[in-house]
Motif scaffolding. Structure first.
Motif, mmCIF file in Angstrom:
data_model
loop_
_atom_site.group_PDB
_atom_site.id
_atom_site.type_symbol
_atom_site.label_atom_id
_atom_site.label_comp_id
_atom_site.label_asym_id
_atom_site.label_seq_id
_atom_site.Cartn_x
_atom_site.Cartn_y
_atom_site.Cartn_z
ATOM 1 N N HIS A 1 -1.825 -1.117 1.268
ATOM 2 C CA HIS A 1 -1.702 0.280 0.838
ATOM 3 C C HIS A 1 -1.313 1.180 2.008
ATOM 4 C CE1 HIS A 1 -2.993 -0.464 -3.214
ATOM 5 N NE2 HIS A 1 -4.145 -0.963 -2.821
ATOM 6 N N LEU A 2 -1.877 0.906 3.182
ATOM 7 C CA LEU A 2 -1.526 1.684 4.365
ATOM 8 C C LEU A 2 -0.049 1.497 4.698
ATOM 9 C CD1 LEU A 2 -2.276 3.480 6.764
ATOM 10 C CD2 LEU A 2 -3.011 1.406 7.958
ATOM 11 N N ASP B 1 2.376 0.635 2.666
ATOM 12 C CA ASP B 1 3.182 1.311 1.647
ATOM 13 C C ASP B 1 3.213 2.820 1.861
ATOM 14 O OD1 ASP B 1 3.717 -1.114 0.441
ATOM 15 O OD2 ASP B 1 2.175 -0.885 -1.104
ATOM 16 N N THR B 2 2.150 3.366 2.413
ATOM 17 C CA THR B 2 2.066 4.802 2.643
ATOM 18 C C THR B 2 2.915 5.254 3.822
ATOM 19 O OG1 THR B 2 -0.169 4.837 1.736
ATOM 20 C CG2 THR B 2 0.466 6.719 3.082
ATOM 21 N N VAL B 3 2.957 4.454 4.884
ATOM 22 C CA VAL B 3 3.637 4.903 6.103
ATOM 23 C C VAL B 3 4.979 4.242 6.352
ATOM 24 C CG1 VAL B 3 1.474 5.502 7.236
ATOM 25 C CG2 VAL B 3 2.472 3.252 7.612
ATOM 26 N N GLY C 1 3.855 10.611 9.920
ATOM 27 C CA GLY C 1 2.784 10.527 8.945
ATOM 28 C C GLY C 1 1.440 10.196 9.550
#
Length: 130
Positions: free
Chosen positions: A24-25, A27-29, A39
Protein backbone atom coordinates in the motif's frame (compact mmCIF):
# COMPACT_ATOMS: atom_id res chain seq x y z
CA UNK A 1 17.88 -25.23 6.08
CA UNK A 2 14.25 -25.46 5.15
CA UNK A 3 11.70 -23.37 7.05
CA UNK A 4 8.57 -25.03 8.43
CA UNK A 5 5.28 -24.45 6.63
CA UNK A 6 3.59 -23.08 9.75
CA UNK A 7 5.02 -20.09 11.60
CA UNK A 8 5.02 -19.49 15.33
CA UNK A 9 1.84 -17.88 16.72
CA UNK A 10 1.41 -14.37 15.37
CA UNK A 11 4.46 -14.44 13.08
CA UNK A 12 2.60 -15.27 9.86
CA UNK A 13 -0.15 -12.74 10.48
CA UNK A 14 2.28 -9.95 11.32
CA UNK A 15 4.52 -10.71 8.33
CA UNK A 16 1.44 -10.73 6.07
CA UNK A 17 0.27 -7.40 7.50
CA UNK A 18 3.75 -5.90 7.01
CA UNK A 19 3.83 -7.07 3.39
CA UNK A 20 0.36 -5.62 2.75
CA UNK A 21 1.34 -2.32 4.35
CA UNK A 22 4.51 -2.17 2.23
CA UNK A 23 2.47 -2.75 -0.92
CA UNK A 24 0.00 0.00 0.00
CA UNK A 25 2.88 2.36 0.77
CA UNK A 26 4.46 1.64 -2.60
CA UNK A 27 1.16 2.20 -4.40
CA UNK A 28 0.81 5.52 -2.60
CA UNK A 29 4.25 6.94 -3.38
CA UNK A 30 5.21 5.24 -6.65
CA UNK A 31 5.77 7.88 -9.31
CA UNK A 32 2.91 7.81 -11.76
CA UNK A 33 4.14 10.40 -14.21
CA UNK A 34 7.59 11.30 -15.43
CA UNK A 35 9.52 9.73 -12.54
CA UNK A 36 8.73 12.58 -10.13
CA UNK A 37 9.70 12.13 -6.50
CA UNK A 38 7.78 13.41 -3.54
CA UNK A 39 4.98 12.84 -1.13
CA UNK A 40 7.29 11.94 1.73
CA UNK A 41 7.62 13.78 5.00
CA UNK A 42 10.56 13.48 7.35
CA UNK A 43 8.52 11.40 9.81
CA UNK A 44 7.14 9.13 7.10
CA UNK A 45 10.62 8.46 5.68
CA UNK A 46 12.00 7.77 9.15
CA UNK A 47 9.13 5.39 9.91
CA UNK A 48 9.68 3.52 6.64
CA UNK A 49 13.43 3.24 7.29
CA UNK A 50 12.74 1.96 10.79
CA UNK A 51 10.34 -0.62 9.33
CA UNK A 52 13.02 -1.94 6.98
CA UNK A 53 15.61 -2.08 9.75
CA UNK A 54 13.28 -3.80 12.21
CA UNK A 55 12.13 -6.33 9.62
CA UNK A 56 15.77 -7.11 8.79
CA UNK A 57 16.47 -7.62 12.51
CA UNK A 58 13.50 -9.99 12.71
CA UNK A 59 14.66 -11.92 9.64
CA UNK A 60 18.08 -12.27 11.24
CA UNK A 61 16.49 -14.94 13.43
CA UNK A 62 15.61 -17.24 10.52
CA UNK A 63 18.90 -19.07 9.90
CA UNK A 64 22.45 -18.96 11.27
CA UNK A 65 24.45 -16.07 9.79
CA UNK A 66 21.31 -14.34 8.50
CA UNK A 67 22.50 -11.13 10.17
CA UNK A 68 25.64 -11.29 7.99
CA UNK A 69 23.54 -11.82 4.87
CA UNK A 70 21.33 -8.85 5.83
CA UNK A 71 24.22 -6.50 6.69
CA UNK A 72 24.02 -4.76 3.27
CA UNK A 73 20.38 -3.88 4.01
CA UNK A 74 21.41 -2.05 7.18
CA UNK A 75 24.27 -0.33 5.35
CA UNK A 76 21.93 0.81 2.57
CA UNK A 77 19.31 2.15 4.98
CA UNK A 78 22.04 3.92 7.00
CA UNK A 79 23.22 5.65 3.80
CA UNK A 80 19.66 6.60 2.89
CA UNK A 81 19.13 8.04 6.39
CA UNK A 82 22.33 10.08 5.95
CA UNK A 83 21.25 11.43 2.55
CA UNK A 84 17.81 12.35 3.87
CA UNK A 85 19.28 14.06 6.92
CA UNK A 86 17.58 11.63 9.31
CA UNK A 87 18.96 10.50 12.64
CA UNK A 88 20.99 7.29 12.43
CA UNK A 89 19.47 4.04 13.67
CA UNK A 90 20.14 3.06 17.25
CA UNK A 91 23.54 1.36 17.50
CA UNK A 92 23.40 -2.34 18.39
CA UNK A 93 25.51 -4.50 20.67
CA UNK A 94 27.03 -7.80 19.55
CA UNK A 95 23.87 -9.50 20.89
CA UNK A 96 21.72 -7.44 18.49
CA UNK A 97 20.15 -5.31 21.23
CA UNK A 98 20.12 -1.51 21.19
CA UNK A 99 23.29 -0.20 22.85
CA UNK A 100 21.28 2.52 24.56
CA UNK A 101 18.18 1.09 26.25
CA UNK A 102 14.99 2.89 25.34
CA UNK A 103 13.30 4.78 28.13
CA UNK A 104 9.73 4.01 27.04
CA UNK A 105 9.77 0.37 25.94
CA UNK A 106 8.67 -0.14 22.36
CA UNK A 107 8.69 3.37 20.86
CA UNK A 108 6.56 2.38 17.88
CA UNK A 109 3.82 0.99 20.09
CA UNK A 110 4.00 4.06 22.33
CA UNK A 111 3.67 6.44 19.38
CA UNK A 112 0.87 4.36 17.89
CA UNK A 113 -1.18 4.32 21.10
CA UNK A 114 -0.75 8.05 21.51
CA UNK A 115 -1.79 8.65 17.92
CA UNK A 116 -4.94 6.55 18.30
CA UNK A 117 -6.02 7.96 21.63
CA UNK A 118 -8.72 10.53 20.94
CA UNK A 119 -8.29 13.88 22.63
CA UNK A 120 -10.50 14.64 25.57
CA UNK A 121 -13.59 16.56 24.51
CA UNK A 122 -13.46 20.23 25.30
CA UNK A 123 -15.80 21.25 28.02
CA UNK A 124 -17.45 24.65 27.93
CA UNK A 125 -16.53 26.88 30.85
CA UNK A 126 -18.74 26.24 33.80
CA UNK A 127 -21.16 29.03 34.53
CA UNK A 128 -22.40 29.42 38.01
CA UNK A 129 -25.33 31.64 38.74
CA UNK A 130 -25.70 33.21 42.12
Amino acid sequence: MELPTIAAPGVGERADAAADAACHLYDTVAPRSGGAFGGWSRTAAEDAAETIETTAHALAHTVPDAEVILAPVHAAVAELRRRLGLAPADPLTAAGLPATPRAVGNPRRTRWIRALTPPSPRQPPSRTTS
